[in-house]
Design a protein around this motif. Structure first.
Motif, PDB file in Angstrom:
ATOM      1  N   LYS A   1       0.836  -1.190   0.000  1.00 13.63           N
ATOM      2  CA  LYS A   1       0.000   0.000   0.000  1.00 13.63           C
ATOM      3  C   LYS A   1       0.878   1.249   0.000  1.00 13.63           C
ATOM      4  CE  LYS A   1      -3.828   2.083   2.416  1.00 13.63           C
ATOM      5  NZ  LYS A   1      -4.786   1.972   3.515  1.00 13.63           N
ATOM      6  N   GLY A   2       0.474   2.226  -0.787  1.00 14.96           N
ATOM      7  CA  GLY A   2       1.206   3.494  -0.813  1.00 14.96           C
ATOM      8  C   GLY A   2       1.595   3.949  -2.203  1.00 14.96           C
ATOM      9  N   ARG A   3       1.450   3.092  -3.214  1.00 14.03           N
ATOM     10  CA  ARG A   3       1.767   3.518  -4.578  1.00 14.03           C
ATOM     11  C   ARG A   3       0.709   4.512  -5.033  1.00 14.03           C
ATOM     12  NH1 ARG A   3       5.153  -0.175  -3.548  1.00 14.03           N
ATOM     13  NH2 ARG A   3       6.851  -0.646  -4.951  1.00 14.03           N
ATOM     14  N   SER A   4       1.114   5.493  -5.791  1.00 12.47           N
ATOM     15  CA  SER A   4       0.190   6.533  -6.253  1.00 12.47           C
ATOM     16  C   SER A   4      -0.629   6.028  -7.442  1.00 12.47           C
ATOM     17  CB  SER A   4       0.966   7.781  -6.673  1.00 12.47           C
ATOM     18  OG  SER A   4       1.709   7.521  -7.853  1.00 12.47           O
ATOM     19  N   VAL A   5      -1.710   6.742  -7.716  1.00 14.67           N
ATOM     20  CA  VAL A   5      -2.531   6.431  -8.888  1.00 14.67           C
ATOM     21  C   VAL A   5      -1.677   6.540 -10.145  1.00 14.67           C
ATOM     22  CG1 VAL A   5      -4.489   7.205 -10.287  1.00 14.67           C
ATOM     23  CG2 VAL A   5      -4.687   7.126  -7.805  1.00 14.67           C
ATOM     24  N   GLU A   6      -0.819   7.542 -10.205  1.00 16.21           N
ATOM     25  CA  GLU A   6       0.044   7.722 -11.379  1.00 16.21           C
ATOM     26  C   GLU A   6       0.966   6.520 -11.565  1.00 16.21           C
ATOM     27  OE1 GLU A   6      -0.280  10.084  -8.940  1.00 16.21           O
ATOM     28  OE2 GLU A   6      -1.599  11.422 -10.062  1.00 16.21           O
ATOM     29  N   GLN A   7       1.531   6.002 -10.468  1.00 13.52           N
ATOM     30  CA  GLN A   7       2.405   4.839 -10.565  1.00 13.52           C
ATOM     31  C   GLN A   7       1.634   3.614 -11.058  1.00 13.52           C
ATOM     32  OE1 GLN A   7       3.838   5.142  -6.476  1.00 13.52           O
ATOM     33  NE2 GLN A   7       5.934   5.232  -7.267  1.00 13.52           N
ATOM     34  N   ARG A   8       0.441   3.407 -10.504  1.00 15.82           N
ATOM     35  CA  ARG A   8      -0.359   2.265 -10.957  1.00 15.82           C
ATOM     36  C   ARG A   8      -0.774   2.436 -12.417  1.00 15.82           C
ATOM     37  NH1 ARG A   8      -2.572   3.185  -5.898  1.00 15.82           N
ATOM     38  NH2 ARG A   8      -4.545   3.934  -6.781  1.00 15.82           N
ATOM     39  N   ARG A   9      -1.123   3.648 -12.817  1.00 15.43           N
ATOM     40  CA  ARG A   9      -1.511   3.916 -14.213  1.00 15.43           C
ATOM     41  C   ARG A   9      -0.342   3.625 -15.150  1.00 15.43           C
ATOM     42  NH1 ARG A   9      -2.640   9.104 -13.809  1.00 15.43           N
ATOM     43  NH2 ARG A   9      -4.795   8.749 -13.225  1.00 15.43           N
ATOM     44  N   ASP A  10       0.855   4.127 -14.809  1.00 12.09           N
ATOM     45  CA  ASP A  10       2.031   3.904 -15.655  1.00 12.09           C
ATOM     46  C   ASP A  10       2.381   2.418 -15.739  1.00 12.09           C
ATOM     47  OD1 ASP A  10       2.169   6.645 -16.043  1.00 12.09           O
ATOM     48  OD2 ASP A  10       3.854   6.931 -14.661  1.00 12.09           O
ATOM     49  N   PHE A  11       2.285   1.723 -14.605  1.00  8.62           N
ATOM     50  CA  PHE A  11       2.572   0.299 -14.589  1.00  8.62           C
ATOM     51  C   PHE A  11       1.569  -0.456 -15.451  1.00  8.62           C
ATOM     52  CE2 PHE A  11       2.346  -3.994 -12.894  1.00  8.62           C
ATOM     53  CZ  PHE A  11       3.683  -4.337 -12.811  1.00  8.62           C
ATOM     54  N   ALA A  12       0.287  -0.125 -15.299  1.00 14.04           N
ATOM     55  CA  ALA A  12      -0.758  -0.786 -16.085  1.00 14.04           C
ATOM     56  C   ALA A  12      -0.523  -0.582 -17.574  1.00 14.04           C
ATOM     57  CB  ALA A  12      -2.137  -0.261 -15.684  1.00 14.04           C
ATOM     58  N   ARG A  13      -0.152   0.619 -17.958  1.00 16.32           N
ATOM     59  CA  ARG A  13       0.106   0.914 -19.371  1.00 16.32           C
ATOM     60  C   ARG A  13       1.286   0.081 -19.879  1.00 16.32           C
ATOM     61  NH1 ARG A  13       0.456   6.234 -19.044  1.00 16.32           N
ATOM     62  NH2 ARG A  13      -1.780   6.448 -19.329  1.00 16.32           N
ATOM     63  N   ALA A  14       2.356   0.010 -19.089  1.00 14.23           N
ATOM     64  CA  ALA A  14       3.545  -0.739 -19.514  1.00 14.23           C
ATOM     65  C   ALA A  14       3.257  -2.235 -19.631  1.00 14.23           C
ATOM     66  CB  ALA A  14       4.692  -0.493 -18.532  1.00 14.23           C
ATOM     67  N   VAL A  15       2.501  -2.774 -18.682  1.00 12.91           N
ATOM     68  CA  VAL A  15       2.169  -4.199 -18.729  1.00 12.91           C
ATOM     69  C   VAL A  15       1.237  -4.490 -19.912  1.00 12.91           C
ATOM     70  CG1 VAL A  15       0.998  -6.071 -17.499  1.00 12.91           C
ATOM     71  CG2 VAL A  15       2.599  -4.585 -16.287  1.00 12.91           C
ATOM     72  N   ALA A  16       0.262  -3.612 -20.130  1.00 12.47           N
ATOM     73  CA  ALA A  16      -0.638  -3.790 -21.277  1.00 12.47           C
ATOM     74  C   ALA A  16       0.142  -3.738 -22.585  1.00 12.47           C
ATOM     75  CB  ALA A  16      -1.743  -2.739 -21.259  1.00 12.47           C
ATOM     76  N   ASP A  17       1.086  -2.802 -22.682  1.00  7.96           N
ATOM     77  CA  ASP A  17       1.928  -2.718 -23.879  1.00  7.96           C
ATOM     78  C   ASP A  17       2.645  -4.046 -24.115  1.00  7.96           C
ATOM     79  OD1 ASP A  17       1.219  -0.046 -24.248  1.00  7.96           O
ATOM     80  OD2 ASP A  17       3.103   0.751 -23.445  1.00  7.96           O
ATOM     81  N   SER A  18       3.190  -4.625 -23.049  1.00 11.69           N
ATOM     82  CA  SER A  18       3.911  -5.893 -23.162  1.00 11.69           C
ATOM     83  C   SER A  18       2.977  -7.036 -23.546  1.00 11.69           C
ATOM     84  CB  SER A  18       4.624  -6.228 -21.851  1.00 11.69           C
ATOM     85  OG  SER A  18       5.673  -5.309 -21.625  1.00 11.69           O
ATOM     86  N   ALA A  19       1.772  -7.064 -22.965  1.00 11.98           N
ATOM     87  CA  ALA A  19       0.812  -8.121 -23.294  1.00 11.98           C
ATOM     88  C   ALA A  19       0.408  -8.048 -24.764  1.00 11.98           C
ATOM     89  CB  ALA A  19      -0.419  -8.022 -22.390  1.00 11.98           C
ATOM     90  N   VAL A  20       0.241  -6.840 -25.269  1.00  8.75           N
ATOM     91  CA  VAL A  20      -0.104  -6.676 -26.690  1.00  8.75           C
ATOM     92  C   VAL A  20       1.055  -7.156 -27.561  1.00  8.75           C
ATOM     93  CG1 VAL A  20      -0.526  -4.946 -28.480  1.00  8.75           C
ATOM     94  CG2 VAL A  20      -1.762  -4.808 -26.300  1.00  8.75           C
ATOM     95  N   GLU A  21       2.262  -6.719 -27.220  1.00  6.87           N
ATOM     96  CA  GLU A  21       3.438  -7.051 -28.033  1.00  6.87           C
ATOM     97  C   GLU A  21       3.813  -8.530 -27.947  1.00  6.87           C
ATOM     98  OE1 GLU A  21       8.222  -6.136 -28.095  1.00  6.87           O
ATOM     99  OE2 GLU A  21       6.884  -4.644 -27.221  1.00  6.87           O
ATOM    100  N   ILE A  22       3.876  -9.060 -26.744  1.00  6.47           N
ATOM    101  CA  ILE A  22       4.394 -10.412 -26.551  1.00  6.47           C
ATOM    102  C   ILE A  22       3.321 -11.482 -26.734  1.00  6.47           C
ATOM    103  CG2 ILE A  22       5.449 -11.984 -24.869  1.00  6.47           C
ATOM    104  CD1 ILE A  22       6.840  -9.421 -23.695  1.00  6.47           C
ATOM    105  N   LEU A  23       2.126 -11.226 -26.201  1.00  2.00           N
ATOM    106  CA  LEU A  23       1.064 -12.231 -26.245  1.00  2.00           C
ATOM    107  C   LEU A  23       0.121 -12.075 -27.425  1.00  2.00           C
ATOM    108  CD1 LEU A  23       0.056 -12.212 -22.453  1.00  2.00           C
ATOM    109  CD2 LEU A  23       1.647 -13.762 -23.628  1.00  2.00           C
ATOM    110  N   GLY A  24       0.214 -10.942 -28.099  1.00  2.00           N
ATOM    111  CA  GLY A  24      -0.694 -10.689 -29.205  1.00  2.00           C
ATOM    112  C   GLY A  24      -2.113 -10.384 -28.747  1.00  2.00           C
ATOM    113  N   ALA A  25      -2.252  -9.959 -27.494  1.00  2.00           N
ATOM    114  CA  ALA A  25      -3.573  -9.656 -26.941  1.00  2.00           C
ATOM    115  C   ALA A  25      -4.080  -8.330 -27.482  1.00  2.00           C
ATOM    116  CB  ALA A  25      -3.494  -9.585 -25.413  1.00  2.00           C
ATOM    117  N   ARG A  26      -5.396  -8.217 -27.546  1.00  2.00           N
ATOM    118  CA  ARG A  26      -5.975  -6.918 -27.872  1.00  2.00           C
ATOM    119  C   ARG A  26      -5.900  -6.067 -26.607  1.00  2.00           C
ATOM    120  NH1 ARG A  26     -11.796  -7.045 -30.066  1.00  2.00           N
ATOM    121  NH2 ARG A  26     -12.103  -7.732 -27.924  1.00  2.00           N
TER     122      ARG A  26
END
Length: 74
Positions: free
Chosen positions: A10-35
């Motif tokens: 607990k303690g991560r900011s909304v901005e940190q979670r947003r940036d992390f979510a974006r980076a992970v989604a980018d990787s899932a699209v690139e590596i897994l071919g997910a939409r």
């Protein structure tokens, strides 16, 4: 559809979670071919007193004191 569960101290900011979510989604699209719209992520915030590393609660681990204190200050 990738379903990704993320546990964070607990303690991560909304901005940190947003940036992390974006980076992970980018990787899932690139590596897994997910939409992008199918990449689901759930963040679970946990406290340092319910996590143990090497048998020591994070809240009582001197080697993690700086991290735990920094998150508590935010």
């Amino acid at each position: 559809m990738p379903n990704i569960t993320v546990e964070l101290l607990k303690g991560r900011s909304v901005e940190q979670r947003r940036d992390f979510a974006r980076a992970v989604a980018d990787s899932a699209v690139e590596i897994l071919g997910a939409r992008r719209q199918d990449v689901r992520m759930v963040f679970t915030e946990i406290t340092a007193d319910i996590v143990a590393n090497g048998g020591v609660l994070a809240s009582e681990d001197d080697s993690r004191a700086g991290v735990v204190a920094a998150l508590a200050d935010d």
